[in-house]
Write an enzyme that holds these catalytic residues in place. Sequence first.
Site, short mmCIF file in Angstrom:
data_model
loop_
_atom_site.label_atom_id
_atom_site.label_comp_id
_atom_site.label_asym_id
_atom_site.label_seq_id
_atom_site.Cartn_x
_atom_site.Cartn_y
_atom_site.Cartn_z
N ARG A 45 0.85 -1.20 0.00
CA ARG A 45 0.00 0.00 0.00
C ARG A 45 0.88 1.25 0.00
O ARG A 45 0.58 2.25 -0.62
CB ARG A 45 -0.96 0.01 1.20
CG ARG A 45 -1.70 1.34 1.33
CD ARG A 45 -2.96 1.29 2.18
NE ARG A 45 -2.89 0.44 3.34
CZ ARG A 45 -2.21 0.71 4.46
NH1 ARG A 45 -1.54 1.84 4.58
NH2 ARG A 45 -2.21 -0.13 5.46
N TYR A 97 -16.62 17.00 -15.28
CA TYR A 97 -16.96 15.57 -15.29
C TYR A 97 -17.94 15.29 -14.14
O TYR A 97 -17.73 15.72 -13.00
CB TYR A 97 -15.68 14.74 -15.15
CG TYR A 97 -15.96 13.31 -14.79
CD1 TYR A 97 -16.75 12.51 -15.62
CD2 TYR A 97 -15.48 12.75 -13.62
CE1 TYR A 97 -17.04 11.20 -15.28
CE2 TYR A 97 -15.77 11.44 -13.27
CZ TYR A 97 -16.55 10.67 -14.11
OH TYR A 97 -16.85 9.39 -13.77
N ASP A 169 -7.42 18.92 -14.62
CA ASP A 169 -7.75 17.57 -15.05
C ASP A 169 -7.42 17.50 -16.54
O ASP A 169 -8.10 18.09 -17.38
CB ASP A 169 -9.24 17.28 -14.80
CG ASP A 169 -9.62 15.84 -15.15
OD1 ASP A 169 -8.94 15.24 -16.00
OD2 ASP A 169 -10.61 15.34 -14.59
N LYS A 194 -8.28 6.35 -19.16
CA LYS A 194 -8.61 6.86 -20.49
C LYS A 194 -7.38 6.78 -21.42
O LYS A 194 -6.93 5.70 -21.72
CB LYS A 194 -9.16 8.28 -20.37
CG LYS A 194 -10.25 8.41 -19.27
CD LYS A 194 -11.49 7.64 -19.65
CE LYS A 194 -12.52 7.40 -18.56
NZ LYS A 194 -12.62 8.18 -17.38
C1 LIG Z 1 -12.35 14.14 -17.27
C2 LIG Z 1 -12.45 13.01 -16.29
N1 LIG Z 1 -11.84 13.10 -15.12
C3 LIG Z 1 -11.90 12.10 -14.21
C4 LIG Z 1 -12.63 10.96 -14.43
C5 LIG Z 1 -12.71 9.88 -13.37
O1 LIG Z 1 -11.87 8.82 -13.69
P1 LIG Z 1 -12.14 7.29 -13.27
O2 LIG Z 1 -13.34 6.83 -14.00
O3 LIG Z 1 -10.87 6.61 -13.66
O4 LIG Z 1 -12.36 7.29 -11.80
C6 LIG Z 1 -13.28 10.82 -15.66
C7 LIG Z 1 -14.06 9.59 -15.94
O5 LIG Z 1 -14.79 9.51 -16.91
C8 LIG Z 1 -13.20 11.87 -16.61
O6 LIG Z 1 -13.83 11.79 -17.80
#
Ligand SMILES: Cc1ncc(COP(=O)(O)O)c(C=O)c1O
Length: 378
Positions: A45, A97, A169, A194
């Site tokens: 961890r 998001y 992000d 992604k």
């Molecule tokens: C722009 C963006 N940030 C963060 C996330 C969250 O990521 P995760 O699904 O890996 O938790 C997503 C998920 O779709 C996203 O599109």
Amino acid sequence: MSNATQLLQNIPIDPLTGALAVPIYQTSTYVQHAPGINKGYDYSRTNNPTRETLEKIAAQLENGKIGAAFASGLAAIDAVVKLLKSGDEIIAVDDIYGGAYRLFTKVYEQYGIAIKFVDASEHENIFNAVSEKTKLIWIETPTNPTLKIADIAAIAKIAKANGCLLCVDNTFASPALQQPLSLGADIVVHSATKYLGGHSDVIQGCLMINDTALREKLYFIQKSCGAVPGPMDCFLVLRGIKTLHIRMQRHCENGKKIAHFLRIHPKVKTVYWCGFEDHPGYTIAKKQMRDFGGMMSFELKNDTAEEVKRVLSSTQLFSLAESLGGVESLINHPATMTHASIPREERIKNGLNDGLIRLSVGIEDAEDLIDDLNNALG
Ligand SMILES: Cc1ncc(COP(=O)(O)O)c(C=O)c1O
């Protein structure tokens, strides 16, 4: 040496065996010579060699010094919010998001962290919203799902002047197209699920930073809260990263062709893609991005629920699914899928209409993808 070449050079060869691929250290613990005397690892961890390599490489991708990997993108976002305390305030981009929206409003507001949402495409809106309570500015650029653009360098200046952190992000652009740390951001977050992973086979998140004081705090949160990825998942993201630059090149080429095709299609009303010269954020996007990516959304002229549903269910190559950034093209309905957690009124105010359709353009042949959309549009 180009970034892509440098990156491949930086992935270490296993010193023990010469393995070219980073080994998956599938172990929870490490034998110690004496209490506290070990080879740098005591419990997975806290640290794990596969994760450690991924964290280093992910940081380098973003021109950062330090990386921290998490069990999901949302776990990475959660770790950033945990830097704050009750009474602090976040200013976040309004077209955000859905999962981040839910985390900020449904989890952290109840712990006394206030959230203000603003349209970050005008950086003056952020300047006007900042108060002495603001400790974190949170932006996505391009935004998910309406592809609005925010000026990272200008917002970084506002953050510095007001003693707060700027977190970007960067999931939509990926580090192959945009590197926010180089533009003054303090933290970059990725849903590595992604483009970094790139093959729709792993859930993971990453943070990239430069500041060593922040490093101690984030590693403390990572270890104390425990939302870490397993070594196999780190291996998969490392493998994905090896082809990121070439995949992004193809996502961008295909994205451009499809955005232009949709724009002149008689059944399509509006296309949201930041590579159009008349996109309001085009000049800034051109300044801070190497290319415009494969994410876009669009609205139909006939945007009745039935017609939108029909189109969403009619594609053969674009699979109807949540997520984005994989090699296979995906089609998505943000209002009922990825962004369903945002109240309708709020969503529509921010430009996310009921009929909006989002595409994650993959790396298939562009002509095949265009035929598929053409058939589905009818
Ligand atoms: C722009 C963006 N940030 C963060 C996330 C969250 O990521 P995760 O699904 O890996 O938790 C997503 C998920 O779709 C996203 O599109």
